[in-house]
Write an enzyme that holds these catalytic residues in place. Structure first.
Site, PDB file in Angstrom:
ATOM      1  N   LYS A 243       2.227  -0.958   3.596  1.00  0.00           N
ATOM      2  CA  LYS A 243       2.672  -2.420   3.421  1.00  0.00           C
ATOM      3  C   LYS A 243       4.035  -2.247   2.697  1.00  0.00           C
ATOM      4  O   LYS A 243       4.097  -1.676   1.545  1.00  0.00           O
ATOM      5  CB  LYS A 243       1.548  -2.847   2.347  1.00  0.00           C
ATOM      6  CG  LYS A 243       2.016  -4.457   2.092  1.00  0.00           C
ATOM      7  CD  LYS A 243       0.757  -5.148   1.366  1.00  0.00           C
ATOM      8  CE  LYS A 243       1.068  -6.450   0.856  1.00  0.00           C
ATOM      9  NZ  LYS A 243       0.028  -7.183   0.060  1.00  0.00           N
ATOM     10  N   LYS A 296       2.347  -3.609   7.835  1.00  0.00           N
ATOM     11  CA  LYS A 296       3.108  -4.947   7.188  1.00  0.00           C
ATOM     12  C   LYS A 296       4.105  -4.912   6.808  1.00  0.00           C
ATOM     13  O   LYS A 296       4.240  -4.308   5.653  1.00  0.00           O
ATOM     14  CB  LYS A 296       1.724  -5.555   6.433  1.00  0.00           C
ATOM     15  CG  LYS A 296       1.897  -7.061   6.045  1.00  0.00           C
ATOM     16  CD  LYS A 296       0.843  -7.459   4.968  1.00  0.00           C
ATOM     17  CE  LYS A 296       1.143  -8.804   4.459  1.00  0.00           C
ATOM     18  NZ  LYS A 296       0.042  -9.289   3.483  1.00  0.00           N
TER      19      LYS A 296
END
Ligand SMILES: [Zn+2]
Length: 371
Positions: A243, A296
């Site tokens: 992330k 992400k």
């Protein structure tokens, strides 16, 4: 054999031929729809920067989940906006927390819908960080920092009136607050207990897949251990393994009311420059027991998705984040792009890069377009 014997256009001539040789196909089975659950009843509060996305009270969220299911989208991921925030993220792990309540209602009313629970503390912390915040000051160093931040004239404490005294105190207080805000760290190890506790509480409430997004080191192992101890040995973990600290999360912070009150998240989320480090993050999460992994954001990190697909055999998810959604919606509203076409092209690209699972605010829309 080259041209003129080889002509690649032969297989592009008709829609039927193009469909026959299509390498990447999208189906709603791949989609996960993110939802933001808030307190109250009958609440459907639009998120300004994400047209079509709402903060929903539990009753409204159930209706929305029914619609998602009926469109053939198999799963939702839940984020919560608690009544109140504090320094220990009570709303994240309380039995009657907002996501816990939504999960129970959805399990009852929408059987067959797979529920993912985002596990993070930022939405529930008064400071908006993803872990426990610890000051790095000793009392002495805080005093020194306050003194150093004051102009020489402000350091004179001889005051002539009550007003001057009040003013001097206020100056000190704001100097201390400013100093404190730049001298803190997110306490990794202390945060693990709360993340594990949150995960068990979500599993108890009926969440099928635990999805930690906080980026603390060691959290997958801590969560796995806690789930197993609580007898949730069959509850899988989808780790937000890579992330990145990204500007594309902007609209989400409005949607989930989770902006950090000071500083940013660069000390725990990944640097967008690093793909090799992303592979290490994923590798460690797999070692710790992740069942599925996630990258992400999606579109700006397609190379990371492709590298992860190449290297690891676990189911791979990608999160098309709020900023990716907002950009497409805004450009479409201005008539600058063809909305439906760009939605499908963006999702196809994420799929082609290697993501088998796509978390997207376009899930409902894309399922309709695919029907
Ligand atoms: Zn967070």
């Amino acid at each position: 054999m080259a041209f003129p014997v080889t002509r690649l256009r032969r297989l592009r001539r008709t829609a039927e031929l193009r469909n026959l040789v299509c390498e990447t196909r999208l189906t709603p089975d791949a989609f996960v729809y993110p939802m933001f659950v808030c307190p109250g009843e009958g609440v459907r509060k639009p998120v300004r920067s994400m047209p079509g996305v709402f903060n929903l009270s539990v009753d409204e969220a159930v209706k929305e989940a029914q619609q998602v299911r009926s469109l053939g989208v198999p799963s939702v991921i839940l984020f919560g906006l608690p009544d109140k925030k504090d320094e220990v993220a009570t709303g994240a792990w309380a039995d009657d927390g907002i996501v816990q309540r939504a999960a129970r209602a959805m399990k009852r009313e929408v059987p067959g819908l797979t529920l993912m629970g985002d596990v993070c503390l930022c939405e529930y912390m008064s400071h908006g960080h993803c872990g426990i915040v610890k000051s790095t000051f000793t009392p002495q160093s805080l005093g020194a920092a306050v003194r150093d931040s004051l102009a020489p004239s402000q350091r004179i404490l001889a005051v002539k009136s009550k007003e001057e005294k009040e003013k001097a105190i206020q100056t000190m207080v704001s100097a201390a607050a400013r100093a404190a805000e730049s001298n803190y760290e997110i306490d990794n190890d202390a945060s693990l207990g709360l993340l594990a506790r949150t995960s068990v509480s979500l599993a108890k409430a009926g969440i099928d897949i635990i999805a930690p997004s906080d980026m603390m080191d060691g959290r997958v192992a801590a969560i796995r251990r806690a789930l197993d101890q609580a007898n949730f040995i069959n509850t899988p973990i989808l780790s937000y393994a890579a992330k990145f600290a990204s500007g594309f999360y902007g609209p989400f912070r409005e949607a989930a009311d989770s902006a950090p009150q000071f500083g940013d998240r660069r000390s725990y989320q990944m640097d967008g420059a690093n793909v090799r480090e992303a592979m290490r993050e994923i590798e460690l999460d797999i070692e710790e027991g992740a069942d599925m992994i996630m990258v992400k954001p999606a579109l700006p990190y397609l190379d990371v998705i492709a590298a992860a697909r190449d290297r690891f055999d676990l189911p791979l998810a990608a999160y098309q984040v709020s900023g990716e959604y907002a950009m497409i919606e805004a450009a479409a509203q201005n008539g600058w792009i063809e909305r439906d076409r760009v939605i499908m092209e963006s999702l196809l690209s994420i799929r082609r890069a290697g993501a088998g699972i796509i978390l997207t605010y376009f899930a409902k829309e894309a399922a309709r377009l695919l029907a």
